[in-house]
Scaffold this motif. Structure first.
Motif, short mmCIF file in Angstrom:
data_model
loop_
_atom_site.label_atom_id
_atom_site.label_comp_id
_atom_site.label_asym_id
_atom_site.label_seq_id
_atom_site.Cartn_x
_atom_site.Cartn_y
_atom_site.Cartn_z
N LEU A 100 0.82 -1.20 0.00
CA LEU A 100 0.00 0.00 0.00
C LEU A 100 0.86 1.26 0.00
O LEU A 100 0.61 2.20 -0.75
CB LEU A 100 -0.92 -0.01 1.22
CG LEU A 100 -1.81 1.22 1.43
CD1 LEU A 100 -2.71 1.44 0.24
CD2 LEU A 100 -2.63 1.07 2.70
N ILE A 101 1.88 1.26 0.83
CA ILE A 101 2.78 2.41 0.91
C ILE A 101 3.47 2.67 -0.42
O ILE A 101 3.53 3.80 -0.91
CB ILE A 101 3.83 2.19 2.03
CG1 ILE A 101 3.18 2.32 3.40
CG2 ILE A 101 4.99 3.17 1.90
CD1 ILE A 101 4.06 1.88 4.55
N ILE A 102 3.97 1.61 -1.03
CA ILE A 102 4.68 1.75 -2.31
C ILE A 102 3.73 2.18 -3.41
O ILE A 102 4.02 3.10 -4.18
CB ILE A 102 5.39 0.43 -2.68
CG1 ILE A 102 6.53 0.15 -1.70
CG2 ILE A 102 5.94 0.50 -4.11
CD1 ILE A 102 7.16 -1.22 -1.86
N ASN A 173 -3.10 3.96 6.65
CA ASN A 173 -2.81 2.87 7.58
C ASN A 173 -4.06 2.45 8.35
O ASN A 173 -4.27 1.26 8.62
CB ASN A 173 -1.71 3.28 8.56
CG ASN A 173 -0.35 3.36 7.91
OD1 ASN A 173 -0.13 2.82 6.85
ND2 ASN A 173 0.58 4.05 8.55
N ALA A 174 -4.89 3.42 8.71
CA ALA A 174 -6.11 3.12 9.45
C ALA A 174 -7.11 2.34 8.61
O ALA A 174 -7.94 1.60 9.13
CB ALA A 174 -6.76 4.42 9.94
N LYS A 189 -15.95 5.58 9.65
CA LYS A 189 -16.22 5.13 11.02
C LYS A 189 -15.21 4.06 11.46
O LYS A 189 -14.68 4.10 12.57
CB LYS A 189 -17.64 4.56 11.12
CG LYS A 189 -18.74 5.61 11.07
CD LYS A 189 -20.11 4.96 11.16
CE LYS A 189 -21.22 6.00 11.08
NZ LYS A 189 -22.57 5.36 11.13
N THR A 190 -14.94 3.12 10.55
CA THR A 190 -13.99 2.05 10.86
C THR A 190 -12.59 2.61 11.07
O THR A 190 -11.87 2.22 12.00
CB THR A 190 -13.96 1.01 9.72
OG1 THR A 190 -15.27 0.47 9.55
CG2 THR A 190 -13.00 -0.12 10.06
N ALA A 191 -12.19 3.54 10.19
CA ALA A 191 -10.86 4.15 10.31
C ALA A 191 -10.72 4.91 11.62
O ALA A 191 -9.69 4.83 12.29
CB ALA A 191 -10.62 5.08 9.13
#
Length: 200
Positions: A100-102, A173-174, A189-191
């Motif tokens: 995800l970061i890349i 990330n969340a 909401k989940t994050a």
């Protein structure tokens, strides 16, 4: 030479796992994420392995999942990322989070890993952005990363979270691992729950 090892775990610490396979004990350098997944010594375990051949040594690296091994091999193909730096990166990030970061071009987050400076982080992102998205390791990339690149509910949720004061990195990330088919409101909401949990 070695694809995997299956045997009795006889030792684990922060960077090494030792597996007894039929009376021969193999020392595998490994990541913190793999160490966290390993059972207690005395139990049977399988590690997916990579053998690094040097002039004066043969070093074996072991990973709890094939996805972690796959992305490790991609990482060490980048100039400046040796076997130990690759381990440091995958100790700091899970394969999904690293993908995800890349894929999102977040080179700044990569500098959290030991041995990774800004220039190396940028090189990793530039060289691997396409490879991670289309590789076997990329299959482990959550739908979140794809949605974040192409817009949609996840992208909207990230934008909403950043407008609330969270950084782009904190927002992504969340949402890592969250079902990207959820509505924007449910994603937010989940994050927020995930972010609150990390603060606690």
């Amino acid at each position: 030479m070695f694809y995997s090892l299956t045997g009795t775990l006889i030792l684990k610490d922060t960077s090494i796992a030792v597996i007894d396979c039929g009376g021969v004990a193999f020392r595998c350098y490994t990541t913190l994420n793999t160490i966290k997944e390993l059972p207690q010594p005395g139990e049977t375990v399988t590690l997916y392995t990579y053998l690094n051949v040097k002039e004066d040594a043969l070093d074996l690296y072991g990973f709890y999942t094939s996805a972690e091994l796959d992305i490790y091999k991609i990482l060490i193909g980048v100039n400046g990322v040796g076997p130990k730096v690759g381990i440091a990166i995958l100790s700091a990030f899970t394969p999904d989070r690293l993908s995800l970061i890349i894929s999102s071009g977040d080179s700044k987050s990569l500098t959290q890993a030991g041995g990774v400076g800004p220039k190396l982080a940028q090189r990793i992102v530039l060289e691997l952005k396409d490879k991670v998205s289309g590789s076997t390791a990329g299959e482990g990339l959550s739908d979140l990363a794809v949605s974040a690149q192409g817009g949609g509910a996840v992208s909207e949720a990230i934008n909403a979270l950043t407008s609330l004061g969270y950084t782009h990195n904190e927002a992504t990330n969340a949402l890592a691992g969250v079902n990207s088919d959820l509505s924007v409101e449910e994603l937010i909401k989940t994050a927020l729950k995930n972010l609150a949990g990390r603060v606690i």
